[in-house]
Design a protein around this motif. Structure first.
Motif, short mmCIF file in Angstrom:
data_model
loop_
_atom_site.label_atom_id
_atom_site.label_comp_id
_atom_site.label_asym_id
_atom_site.label_seq_id
_atom_site.Cartn_x
_atom_site.Cartn_y
_atom_site.Cartn_z
N ASN A 1 -1.35 18.23 27.97
CA ASN A 1 -0.60 17.97 29.20
C ASN A 1 0.90 18.26 29.07
O ASN A 1 1.50 18.06 28.01
N ASN A 2 1.47 18.72 30.18
CA ASN A 2 2.92 18.84 30.33
C ASN A 2 3.56 19.84 29.37
O ASN A 2 4.59 19.57 28.77
N VAL A 3 2.95 21.00 29.25
CA VAL A 3 3.48 22.06 28.40
C VAL A 3 3.75 23.29 29.26
O VAL A 3 2.91 23.69 30.06
N GLY B 1 -4.57 21.50 29.88
CA GLY B 1 -4.57 20.16 30.44
C GLY B 1 -3.77 20.05 31.72
O GLY B 1 -3.42 21.05 32.36
N GLN B 2 -3.45 18.84 32.10
CA GLN B 2 -2.73 18.59 33.35
C GLN B 2 -1.29 19.06 33.27
O GLN B 2 -0.62 18.90 32.25
N ASN B 3 -0.81 19.69 34.36
CA ASN B 3 0.59 20.08 34.49
C ASN B 3 1.02 21.08 33.41
O ASN B 3 2.09 20.96 32.82
N VAL B 4 0.20 22.08 33.19
CA VAL B 4 0.54 23.17 32.27
C VAL B 4 1.02 24.37 33.07
O VAL B 4 0.42 24.73 34.08
N SER C 1 -1.90 22.49 37.23
CA SER C 1 -1.43 23.57 36.37
C SER C 1 -1.15 24.82 37.19
O SER C 1 -1.68 24.99 38.29
N HIS C 2 -0.31 25.69 36.65
CA HIS C 2 0.11 26.89 37.38
C HIS C 2 0.06 28.09 36.44
O HIS C 2 0.75 28.10 35.41
N ILE C 3 -0.74 29.08 36.77
CA ILE C 3 -0.83 30.33 36.02
C ILE C 3 -0.18 31.42 36.87
O ILE C 3 -0.63 31.69 37.98
N MET C 4 0.86 32.04 36.36
CA MET C 4 1.56 33.06 37.12
C MET C 4 0.91 34.43 36.93
O MET C 4 0.09 34.63 36.01
#
Length: 204
Positions: A62-64, A43-46, A28-31
């Motif tokens: 996941n994936n959002v 979840g995964q890949n957020v 996951s990536h938080i900017m």
């Protein structure tokens, strides 16, 4: 020691604000400048874009990707691979970062798996967007939204149950909680047993 958990594969850009008890999982990536409340689970890949505001106890599966211009209030649930947009007329050749159209998902709403929320829309409190639906306009509190484009086909309780037809007094009762719901006016439904901002009582 951090009050939140981030998996070693997660990327967190500084500065940002992440509430205590929040969990951020694989890839996951938080900017920077994002704000996440307490007790969230990503979840995964957020992906959470710069400046995005996310309330307390928000579950993002996941994936959002939650892009700039989107706000999620407390207790929102985002199902796997649901989609948010932030520009109504995107073009690769034209930069429109100053023209993001705001999207608001109000407290307690559910955004179903693989559904799409088109920018400029507001999803009301405790509304329920069914899997695969496409939201292209504002929807009221407690609405059950299905189809492409999305339309209201019924009403949902705070516990996530479709409410039955009103009785002779105009009351609809949640089959799980027993809480009562009634229309104040057309398309304005209220729970008459709890204040709109009251949390659900904990089960004993």
């Amino acid at each position: 020691m951090s009050q939140f958990f981030a998996h070693e594969t997660a990327v967190i850009d500084e500065p940002c604000t992440i509430g205590a008890g929040t969990n951020i999982w694989h890839f996951s990536h938080i900017m920077k400048d994002a704000v996440l409340g307490e007790g969230c689970n990503l979840g995964q890949n957020v992906f959470v874009g710069s400046g995005v505001k996310i309330g307390r106890n928000v579950k993002i599966q996941n994936n959002v990707s939650v892009y700039p211009g989107v706000e999620l209030e407390d207790d929102v649930f985002c199902g796997p691979s649901c989609v948010f947009t932030n520009i109504g007329n995107p073009r690769s050749q034209i930069i429109r970062r100053d023209k993001y159209e705001p999207t608001l998902v109000r407290r307690g709403a559910t955004i179903g798996a693989n559904s799409t929320i088109v920018c400029g829309s507001t999803v009301g409190r405790y509304a329920f967007v069914a899997a695969g639906a496409v939201v292209t306009k504002d929807f009221p509190d407690y609405a059950l939204i299905v189809g492409v484009p999305g339309r209201v086909v019924g009403w949902m309780s705070r516990h996530g149950h479709r409410l039955p037809a009103p009785d002779a007094d105009g009351i609809m009762v949640c089959p799980e909680s027993g809480y009562k719901y009634k229309f104040e006016s057309e398309n304005v439904l209220r729970c008459i047993d709890l204040a709109e901002d009251a949390p659900l009582p904990e089960k004993k």
